[in-house]
Write a protein that holds these residues in place. Sequence first.
Motif, PDB file in Angstrom:
ATOM      1  N   MET A   1       2.466   1.865  29.923  1.00  0.00           N
ATOM      2  CA  MET A   1       3.595   2.511  30.821  1.00  0.00           C
ATOM      3  C   MET A   1       3.638   4.015  30.610  1.00  0.00           C
ATOM      4  N   ASN A   2       3.969   4.820  31.429  1.00  0.00           N
ATOM      5  CA  ASN A   2       4.055   6.278  31.576  1.00  0.00           C
ATOM      6  C   ASN A   2       5.272   6.647  31.193  1.00  0.00           C
ATOM      7  N   TRP A   3       6.214   6.263  30.447  1.00  0.00           N
ATOM      8  CA  TRP A   3       7.628   6.569  30.092  1.00  0.00           C
ATOM      9  C   TRP A   3       7.897   6.752  28.781  1.00  0.00           C
ATOM     10  N   SER A   4       9.144   7.167  28.633  1.00  0.00           N
ATOM     11  CA  SER A   4       9.829   7.360  27.207  1.00  0.00           C
ATOM     12  C   SER A   4      11.217   7.684  27.407  1.00  0.00           C
ATOM     13  N   ASP A   5      12.098   6.875  26.503  1.00  0.00           N
ATOM     14  CA  ASP A   5      13.212   7.200  26.665  1.00  0.00           C
ATOM     15  C   ASP A   5      13.702   7.977  25.404  1.00  0.00           C
ATOM     16  N   ARG A   6      14.630   9.042  25.412  1.00  0.00           N
ATOM     17  CA  ARG A   6      14.840  10.048  24.455  1.00  0.00           C
ATOM     18  C   ARG A   6      16.121  10.694  24.828  1.00  0.00           C
ATOM     19  N   PRO A   7      16.921  10.959  23.514  1.00  0.00           N
ATOM     20  CA  PRO A   7      18.276  11.468  23.642  1.00  0.00           C
ATOM     21  C   PRO A   7      18.240  12.801  24.201  1.00  0.00           C
ATOM     22  N   ARG A   8      18.942  13.097  24.971  1.00  0.00           N
ATOM     23  CA  ARG A   8      19.268  14.272  25.654  1.00  0.00           C
ATOM     24  C   ARG A   8      20.525  15.336  25.326  1.00  0.00           C
ATOM     25  N   ASP A   9      20.281  16.565  25.168  1.00  0.00           N
ATOM     26  CA  ASP A   9      21.246  17.721  25.038  1.00  0.00           C
ATOM     27  C   ASP A   9      22.540  17.288  24.357  1.00  0.00           C
ATOM     28  N   PRO A  10      22.435  17.003  23.097  1.00  0.00           N
ATOM     29  CA  PRO A  10      23.848  16.514  22.472  1.00  0.00           C
ATOM     30  C   PRO A  10      24.629  17.349  22.708  1.00  0.00           C
ATOM     31  N   VAL A  11      26.122  17.003  23.266  1.00  0.00           N
ATOM     32  CA  VAL A  11      27.042  17.986  23.293  1.00  0.00           C
ATOM     33  C   VAL A  11      27.976  17.727  22.002  1.00  0.00           C
ATOM     34  N   PRO A  12      28.161  19.068  21.610  1.00  0.00           N
ATOM     35  CA  PRO A  12      29.163  19.194  20.366  1.00  0.00           C
ATOM     36  C   PRO A  12      30.432  19.051  20.558  1.00  0.00           C
ATOM     37  N   TRP A  13      31.086  17.755  20.646  1.00  0.00           N
ATOM     38  CA  TRP A  13      32.529  17.704  20.684  1.00  0.00           C
ATOM     39  C   TRP A  13      33.232  17.296  19.510  1.00  0.00           C
ATOM     40  N   GLY A  14      34.702  17.594  19.539  1.00  0.00           N
ATOM     41  CA  GLY A  14      35.370  17.360  18.101  1.00  0.00           C
ATOM     42  C   GLY A  14      36.444  18.350  17.916  1.00  0.00           C
ATOM     43  N   LYS A 226       6.566  -3.725  41.186  1.00  0.00           N
ATOM     44  CA  LYS A 226       5.928  -3.710  39.795  1.00  0.00           C
ATOM     45  C   LYS A 226       6.897  -2.794  38.863  1.00  0.00           C
ATOM     46  N   LEU A 227       7.352  -3.140  37.539  1.00  0.00           N
ATOM     47  CA  LEU A 227       8.322  -2.550  36.780  1.00  0.00           C
ATOM     48  C   LEU A 227       7.308  -1.303  36.031  1.00  0.00           C
ATOM     49  N   MET A 228       7.740  -0.059  36.226  1.00  0.00           N
ATOM     50  CA  MET A 228       7.074   1.231  35.738  1.00  0.00           C
ATOM     51  C   MET A 228       7.951   1.702  34.513  1.00  0.00           C
ATOM     52  N   ALA A 229       9.063   1.380  34.617  1.00  0.00           N
ATOM     53  CA  ALA A 229       9.875   1.829  33.367  1.00  0.00           C
ATOM     54  C   ALA A 229      10.988   0.949  33.220  1.00  0.00           C
ATOM     55  N   ASP A 230      11.278   0.655  31.818  1.00  0.00           N
ATOM     56  CA  ASP A 230      12.492  -0.360  31.599  1.00  0.00           C
ATOM     57  C   ASP A 230      13.241   0.222  30.190  1.00  0.00           C
ATOM     58  N   LEU A 231      14.159   0.791  30.576  1.00  0.00           N
ATOM     59  CA  LEU A 231      14.960   1.492  29.303  1.00  0.00           C
ATOM     60  C   LEU A 231      16.268   0.814  29.187  1.00  0.00           C
ATOM     61  N   ILE A 232      16.615   0.710  27.840  1.00  0.00           N
ATOM     62  CA  ILE A 232      17.745   0.255  27.416  1.00  0.00           C
ATOM     63  C   ILE A 232      18.331   1.263  26.387  1.00  0.00           C
ATOM     64  N   ASP A 233      19.622   1.554  26.566  1.00  0.00           N
ATOM     65  CA  ASP A 233      20.093   2.690  25.823  1.00  0.00           C
ATOM     66  C   ASP A 233      21.058   1.856  24.713  1.00  0.00           C
ATOM     67  N   THR A 234      20.345   1.299  23.645  1.00  0.00           N
ATOM     68  CA  THR A 234      21.028   0.508  22.566  1.00  0.00           C
ATOM     69  C   THR A 234      21.583   1.517  21.602  1.00  0.00           C
ATOM     70  N   GLY A 236      23.731   4.501  22.174  1.00  0.00           N
ATOM     71  CA  GLY A 236      24.823   5.144  22.855  1.00  0.00           C
ATOM     72  C   GLY A 236      24.572   6.590  23.130  1.00  0.00           C
ATOM     73  N   THR A 237      23.197   6.866  23.453  1.00  0.00           N
ATOM     74  CA  THR A 237      22.925   8.244  23.661  1.00  0.00           C
ATOM     75  C   THR A 237      22.247   8.491  25.254  1.00  0.00           C
ATOM     76  N   ASP A 238      22.592   7.543  25.819  1.00  0.00           N
ATOM     77  CA  ASP A 238      21.994   7.508  27.406  1.00  0.00           C
ATOM     78  C   ASP A 238      20.308   7.556  27.198  1.00  0.00           C
ATOM     79  N   CYS A 239      19.921   7.410  28.204  1.00  0.00           N
ATOM     80  CA  CYS A 239      18.480   7.334  28.660  1.00  0.00           C
ATOM     81  C   CYS A 239      17.748   8.424  29.821  1.00  0.00           C
ATOM     82  N   VAL A 240      16.463   8.409  29.405  1.00  0.00           N
ATOM     83  CA  VAL A 240      15.748   9.198  30.526  1.00  0.00           C
ATOM     84  C   VAL A 240      14.449   8.741  30.698  1.00  0.00           C
ATOM     85  N   ALA A 241      13.757   8.791  31.895  1.00  0.00           N
ATOM     86  CA  ALA A 241      12.431   8.071  32.106  1.00  0.00           C
ATOM     87  C   ALA A 241      11.620   9.113  33.023  1.00  0.00           C
TER      88      ALA A 241
END
Length: 536
Positions: A1-14, A226-234, A236-241
């Motif tokens: 599969m030509n995909w990957s899930d990666r965290p994006r642009d962490p936002v500094p809150w607090g 046909k499934l090309m990407a199947d991502l699960i955000d386990t 809590g950082t969201d996902c991207v494909a």
Amino acid sequence: MNWSDRPRDPVPWGDERMWMKPSATVCVLWMAVAIGLVEVPLQAQAPGVGHTFPAGGKAGTTVTVQLGGYDFTPDIDYFLHHSQATLKVSGQLGPYLVAPPPYWFGPKGRSSAFKIPRELTATFTLPAGLPRGPIHWQVANANGASGTAVFFVGDGPEVLESRLQSEPQLLAKLPVTVNGRLSKIAEVDRYTVTAAADGCLTVELYARRLGADFNGTLKIRDADGKLMADLIDTEGTDCVATVTVRKGQTYTIELADLDHRGHRSFVYRLEVIAGPRVVACLPSGGRPGTTVPVTFVGYGIKSGVAQLETLVSNVVFPKDDAGTGWYQHRLQTPHGQALPVSLRLAGFAELVEPTAGAARPLAPGAAITGTLSKRGEIDEYSFPAKAGQMFRFEAISAQIGTRLDPVLRVVDKDDKQVAVNDDFGNTLDARLDFKAPADGTYRLRLHNGTGEDGRIDSVYRLTSRLQSPGFTLSLPQAFAAPVGGKAALTVSCLRTGGFAEEISLKFAGLPEGVTVPAEIKIPKGKNQVKVNVEVA
């Protein structure tokens, strides 16, 4: 599969934080927290913010939204923590919004119920040129103040999801950001796109970063299902494909909650582009005002096929006018413009790790971007130190969008470990404060803990600096005090560089009728003080 899930642009809150120079042992605190002046006992329920729908809008527009929250009252006040954008409430507080059917039965039917929100109409006015990213709003009334909620400022076309059709919603033109929500249990939102050319299709979900309490699942299917990407955000950082698409072919994007839940607060933004995706940069930052050749690592950035590859391009690092310390860069490739990637803006000397076998000196004031491209690889850097000198080493990965778990160790000339750090600040990134016990040359070793190494995108950013004596102060985001009474506000202090002296505090900008003691001090060696706030 030509995909990957990666965290994006962490936002500094607090918490609101401020850095104080070591000589400034007397400091002024402006009350940046929302203060609720309470006319009833403190156990009264303070309001809570829940969601904004739509959850974002394009800079240069005025966006009508529904502000959702809990325990709202007619006397509530609204605050937008931004110097340029404005928030105006234009409607009346609506009824309590009970979740519509269907409902769960059996074991799930006995799970904890969601809070019941109320909504009202408001408008966000976003000036042209407003930087992409989150802005925050907050409410307060006589019972206290809420935390903050997010409204996301975008820089491209936006649409609302259509709730009037059971068929997938057509996204006729890309790029586009869809503002939607999963309002019912077992809801699956579907969107279709038809590729205008061969290349990449990239889809990024924003939900957790908006404060939505759901873990998204993201699927992409071709015209045959046909499934090309199947991502699960386990995590809590969201996902991207990113997937490879063919001209004229139609693709379906499916979005749902991992546990098939639904609620009005389950808002999201789905950014869809016909283009590649960057996942890492070497170097990962630059000095403002400089032009630097950057090696980008990403999917489809060179070939237009959703495979991991590299591309070198010059980046002009702008001035940090917004004061965020970050720059959102969109890489232009022969196969389209990529999603924005965060690059650090700092005064460090930005370097890329030397090639194998070369000397690896680590000087204070330097930032080195490196890669653990082999499984189990250990990168080692050397630095001289005088007895008593204090250093701070930081190795970040999550903040630059990669998935390492950096671990830092310092060893002496006899290869004896004298300091170590794995995680700090509720992240997998590492921060190590080291005081040299004797003159000599020490070695700093960096390796991966539980993250993902052994890839060309296994990138970290290592910084080194000498620690000067100083401290950081922090206040809680919200604070309530009773009318005609008093309450204790905790001011916390994080000391650095061996600073242990007494700190004198002075408050400024307090509301009328609110007073604090004239003399407030954090004692020598202590890390907090409780300040009695009195309300007339």
